[in-house]
Design an enzyme around this catalytic site. Sequence first.
Site, PDB file in Angstrom:
ATOM      1  CD  GLU A   1      -3.114  -0.584   0.056  1.00  0.00           C
ATOM      2  OE1 GLU A   1      -3.596   0.561   0.085  1.00  0.00           O
ATOM      3  OE2 GLU A   1      -3.431  -1.430  -0.794  1.00  0.00           O
TER       4      GLU A   1
ATOM      5  CE1 TYR B   1      -2.535  -1.157   7.173  1.00  0.00           C
ATOM      6  CE2 TYR B   1      -2.108  -0.846   4.829  1.00  0.00           C
ATOM      7  CZ  TYR B   1      -1.958  -1.582   5.984  1.00  0.00           C
ATOM      8  OH  TYR B   1      -1.233  -2.746   5.967  1.00  0.00           O
TER       9      TYR B   1
END
Length: 363
Positions: free
Chosen positions: A130, A152
Amino acid sequence: MAKKALITGVTGQDGSYLSEFLLDKGYEVYGMIRRSSVDYRERIAHLEGRENFHLRYGDLGDSMSLVAVIAQVRPDEIYNLAAQSHVQVSFDAPEFTADIDATGVLRVLEAVRNCGLADTCRIYQASTSELYGKVEEVPQNEDTPFHPYSPYAVAKQYGYWIVREYREAYNMFCCSGILFNHESERRGETFVTRKITLAASRIAQGKQDKLYLGNLSSLRDWGYAKDYVECMWLILQQDKPQDYVIASGVQHSVREFCELAFHYAGIELEFKGEGMDEKGIDKATGKVLVEVSPDFYRPTDVVNLFGDPSKAKRELGWNPQSTTFEELVKIMVDHDMAKVAVERAEEHIRLNLEEYLEKGVVK
Ligand code: GDD
């Protein structure tokens, strides 16, 4: 003497597989768990009671508990797997995510230093693809620039850099594994793969009518979690601390995952329409089984993750294709078909029992 490993996040998918892997290697395994009145130890229940497997209470949000656990265990290796790991949830709980996924990593590093273990304890940090977020290059390797694209990922980026900082500033053996999506029959049920394999199994057995998903065109590099935990260990066995991309090197869309999962559940799906109007239709019956819902769209979505695991292959001697995409989907669907069948049998028994009780057949 057996090596001692401390695993934070031991109750998760990766924590449970890593525990099994390290126990097989002869390690003394200490799993860190949070205090909770809710039972969330299903994935490690089969390990509890084993001689070399121990649980300790601690929390990434609580430095004192970390110092206490690390001082008592004095681990040779720490695997920091604990996190708020759901990307969509991080938009709703950004502060909590930052506290655990960013500051939590710092707390682990500082606890190790405060316990006087900086020279002996090796630390693995669960980093993530990510970080590449709104990707700047395809495929992504260790040199690809980061562009985190969710609360996140931003928190995880801090975790990645603080690990590098402690490596450079204090000469600590701490490394990040930049893991691309890794799934299994133990995956949490709100991540897209498991959501799909469970729904396909329930739909195939008449227990669910429809599956609602978000972005079907999102591309991911999916591997089998059981294979990936070996890399976490390999990364800590190298001569020099370094970061590694761990990926399968193969890319598929959510739509493709869905088609294959339904296929293994005995349903041939055909996707028709576009965007929010796209639907997955059962070719045999014409019934709409999959629909798109805005509820599962993210304010910013990462849509093109594709890892280049060359360095891990070369330096760790790891095979990214020991479980193929097709095998992974089949493992998950076979597991969930069996799980749903057991649930149906239990329901059948319960209903019969209720009927017998009502009729006074059993008392
Ligand atoms: N969860 C979910 N639910 N995702 C959906 C859905 C749905 O109904 N429909 C489409 N998607 C898309 C998401 O928008 C995303 O692009 C993709 O499916 C994968 O979503 P997840 O399975 O939730 O995983 P993730 O890629 O966001 O994050 C996972 O992998 C990361 C590694 O790349 C998590 O395990 C992270 O903790 C991990 O760092």
